[in-house]
Design a protein around this motif. Structure first.
Motif, short mmCIF file in Angstrom:
data_model
loop_
_atom_site.label_atom_id
_atom_site.label_comp_id
_atom_site.label_asym_id
_atom_site.label_seq_id
_atom_site.Cartn_x
_atom_site.Cartn_y
_atom_site.Cartn_z
N PHE A 158 2.52 1.56 7.45
CA PHE A 158 0.95 1.96 7.26
C PHE A 158 0.70 3.37 7.62
O PHE A 158 -0.15 3.88 7.43
N ALA A 159 1.52 3.38 8.26
CA ALA A 159 1.33 4.74 9.15
C ALA A 159 1.74 6.69 8.48
O ALA A 159 1.17 7.15 8.05
N LEU A 160 2.51 6.00 7.56
CA LEU A 160 2.91 6.40 6.39
C LEU A 160 2.04 7.06 5.28
O LEU A 160 1.36 8.29 4.78
N VAL A 161 0.58 5.81 5.44
CA VAL A 161 0.40 5.47 4.18
C VAL A 161 -0.87 6.31 4.72
O VAL A 161 -2.27 7.21 4.52
N SER B 271 -2.48 -4.60 -7.33
CA SER B 271 -1.76 -3.14 -7.24
C SER B 271 -1.33 -2.04 -8.32
O SER B 271 -1.68 -0.60 -8.39
N GLY B 272 -0.72 -2.95 -10.09
CA GLY B 272 -1.95 -1.87 -11.02
C GLY B 272 -3.44 -1.57 -10.87
O GLY B 272 -3.30 -0.93 -11.08
N ALA B 273 -3.98 -2.19 -10.64
CA ALA B 273 -5.69 -1.66 -10.28
C ALA B 273 -5.59 -0.52 -9.12
O ALA B 273 -6.02 0.42 -9.19
N LEU B 274 -4.72 -0.34 -7.97
CA LEU B 274 -4.71 0.27 -7.09
C LEU B 274 -4.86 1.84 -7.31
O LEU B 274 -4.14 2.59 -7.51
N ILE B 275 -3.40 1.15 -7.97
CA ILE B 275 -2.64 2.53 -8.91
C ILE B 275 -3.56 3.63 -9.50
O ILE B 275 -3.33 5.08 -10.03
N ALA B 276 -3.84 2.67 -10.35
CA ALA B 276 -5.27 3.42 -11.05
C ALA B 276 -5.61 4.09 -10.78
O ALA B 276 -6.80 4.79 -11.33
N ALA C 195 0.74 -1.30 0.03
CA ALA C 195 -0.23 0.14 -0.28
C ALA C 195 0.78 0.99 0.03
O ALA C 195 0.35 2.14 -0.67
N ASN C 196 2.14 1.85 1.00
CA ASN C 196 2.62 2.20 0.71
C ASN C 196 3.56 2.49 -0.72
O ASN C 196 3.98 3.44 -1.41
N ALA C 197 3.97 1.64 -1.38
CA ALA C 197 4.57 2.07 -1.86
C ALA C 197 3.75 2.35 -3.38
O ALA C 197 4.16 2.90 -4.74
#
Length: 610
Positions: free
Chosen positions: A557-560, A458-463, A425-427
């Motif tokens: 995940f705190a960064l997210v 991951s691709g779907a989430l970035i989109a 998620a962070n990435a």
């Protein structure tokens, strides 16, 4: 005459053929019309007649569309039982042809449901749900209106149907019925259900409190939960009372009362909430001391010096001390290693010598952590660097964020991780933050075309985060062979506001066994639904204190959270000591309780990163 006779005969034959043809056509159409009328009349006949008519409908609807249209119109006049049987037959006929049921049929059935008794209504609702046509607002409202007069069994069936459609809330459910249901959960023998009842009260709409009777009911339920024998239930009631203070100020009395709770955790949380409601700032466990070097560290001042290195505002003299501390040796044999990491984080730059060693040598784990602290403390895009080949997965998002010219391949290994979804998620967030539109598009294409499902997720989430490739997401949501990928493609469409009807039910994916939870949380955070995310993180049945620290701290995940919570949310310092980090979590929970009603995900702009 012979020529004239031949011509007359030819014309006569032509006239006879033409007449016969028209007669045949007329007979055909007349017979079809008569047959259709006969079968339509049988729909309201005896069960045997109706069965023959429905059998004819299933067999001939493919070649007689007019029959289907006529049957749909008959739904206005058929008795409920006959209408249900007819609708079932229409579904069978459509299934036999491999097509959905006629789009005109569900609305026609719904507009006639007011004639049905509750049992027939429930059956019709089930049929509509089975064919994917149960989200109609008129249907939902009719079901809700039948609840007060329904028997217990029928009320339970209606509740389940409304729940399946994401509509078990008030409105549309009458507030009296809904509060009675919450009261039953609040009196359940399972503490988890009693905590859930408190959470439901926290999310009640403002319209409920327009009725004095309902206000009194809610206060009574909260008061009973605040007197529960279980501390976790009392804490949940405290959070709910804090969330409701804006719509019913009298609920603040519960927070004041719980300042005297016998449990120290509940007592401290109540004091925090009362202080926040009165406008006070919550203090850290201890005030940091002036920044000093490691040579003066003792067992008694170690924590305060640690916090001073991390938290005291920067001054020139402090900067020099931090630079010295940041270069000190680290490792298990050095007891001051955590203080060195805190100083390295506050340096706000990366040591070129350490980067050079990382490219040519296999660094010890302690040195990699020093580099992680420096990368996380650096400003985005401020570090001229190439990624060392041996860089651990945990450092790759931080390096991509800090580097002046990052490359998407730095994140490939992280984006296909199976066992660290929080790091993935962070990435995803870093990829959207640091790459331009063209680079993101190429990365999305590469991930969606990858053979492994983790990359495609991951691709779907970035989109979804950056508002790109909506057409590819629609195709992925329908055709991808992996069900998890299809689910996240649907979430990504919702993130781009392509599925507005999914807004109310998006948070239901939390806790789904097959869906990596931090990735679901990322989707919810993007659409502003941080309330259910923090509810989940602070749920004692889901994360104990150590698991919570691992998720937010070690897995980053705190960064997210920091990227998506409102600007006034309390910060989390990942390089702080355990007591200070735990205190920051307490402050965040108190803040989230008071502002919970802001975290329901009011529709916002598609993209936070444009």
């Amino acid at each position: 005459m012979p020529a004239f006779t031949r011509l007359l005969r030819r014309r006569l034959r032509f006239s006879l053929v033409l007449t016969f043809t028209f007669a045949l056509l007329a007979a055909f159409f007349f017979t079809g019309s008569v047959r259709r009328s006969m079968h339509l009349a049988r729909l309201d006949g005896s069960p045997a007649q109706r069965e023959r008519a429905l059998d004819h409908l299933v067999r001939t609807s493919r070649v007689d569309p007019a029959l289907t249209r006529a049957v749909i119109h008959c739904l206005d006049t058929l008795p409920p039982e006959a209408a249900l049987h007819t609708y079932i037959a229409m579904g069978r006929a459509a299934e036999a042809r491999g097509v959905p049921i006629s789009p005109a049929a569900p609305p026609r059935l719904i507009q006639n449901l007011h004639r049905f008794d509750v049992a027939a209504f429930i059956r019709a609702f089930e049929l509509l749900a089975a064919s994917g046509n149960a989200t109609d607002q008129a249907l939902i409202e009719q079901a809700a209106q039948r609840l007060p007069s329904a028997s217990p069994d029928h009320a339970q069936a209606l509740r389940q149907l409304l729940t399946d459609q994401g509509a078990w809330s008030t409105p549309p459910v009458p507030a009296t019925v809904y509060l009675d249901w919450v009261a039953k959960r609040g009196a359940d023998t399972q503490p988890a259900l009693r905590r859930h009842a408190a959470g439901l009260l926290a999310c009640l709409p403002e319209s409920v409190f327009e009725s004095p009777m309902h206000r009194v009911k809610v206060r009574s339920l909260l008061s009973a939960l605040a007197d529960d024998m279980q501390p976790d239930v009392r804490h949940a009631a405290l959070d709910a009372a804090a969330a409701l203070h804006a719509v019913d100020p009298q609920t603040t009395e519960i927070s004041v009362r719980l300042q005297n709770d016998p449990n120290p955790t509940v007592r401290a949380a109540a004091a925090d909430i009362v202080d926040l409601l009165s406008g006070q700032r919550l203090s850290a466990p201890t005030a940091p001391r002036p920044v000093l070097g490691l040579d003066v560290v003792t067992a008694s001042n170690r924590l305060s010096l640690w916090r001073s290195l991390l938290l005291v505002p920067d001054r020139p003299t402090d900067r020099r001390v931090r630079e010295q501390v940041a270069q000190a040796p680290v490792g298990e044999e050095h007891p001051h290693t955590p203080l060195v990491y805190a100083a390295a984080y506050r340096q706000a730059h990366v040591n070129p010598a350490l980067l050079a060693r990382a490219r040519t040598h296999d660094l010890p784990q302690a040195e990699w952590r020093r580099l992680l602290a420096q990368l996380e403390g650096a400003h985005p895009g401020s570090v001229m660097m190439d990624l060392p080949p041996a860089t651990p997965q945990a450092l790759r998002p931080a390096a991509t964020r800090a580097a002046h010219q990052p490359h998407p391949r730095w994140l490939h290994a992280v984006l296909r991780l199976d066992d660290q979804p929080a790091l993935r998620a962070n990435a995803c967030v870093v990829a959207v933050e640091r790459f331009d539109h063209t680079t993101r598009g190429a990365l999305i294409n590469q991930l969606l075309d990858a053979p492994d499902p983790h990359s495609r997720v991951s691709g779907a989430l970035i989109a979804g985060l950056c508002g790109q490739r909506i057409g590819d997401l629609r195709q992925c949501a329908e055709l991808d062979p992996d069900p998890v990928v299809r689910q996240f493609a649907q979430l990504a469409r919702w993130m781009q506001h392509d599925l507005p009807d999914a807004h109310a039910r998006a948070a239901e994916r939390l806790g789904h066994a097959e869906l990596p939870e931090p990735l679901v949380m990322l989707a919810l955070l993007h659409r502003g639904q941080w309330g259910p995310v923090l509810d989940r993180i602070f749920d004692p049945d889901v994360y104990n204190p150590e698991q919570r620290r691992v998720l937010l701290g070690r897995q980053r995940f705190a960064l997210v959270l920091g990227q998506h919570l409102p600007p006034d949310a309390p910060p989390l310092h990942l390089w702080a000591d355990g007591d200070h980090f735990a205190r920051e979590l307490d402050v965040l929970r108190a803040w989230a309780a008071i502002h919970r009603r802001r975290g329901e995900g009011v529709p916002q702009n598609i993209n936070n990163y444009w």
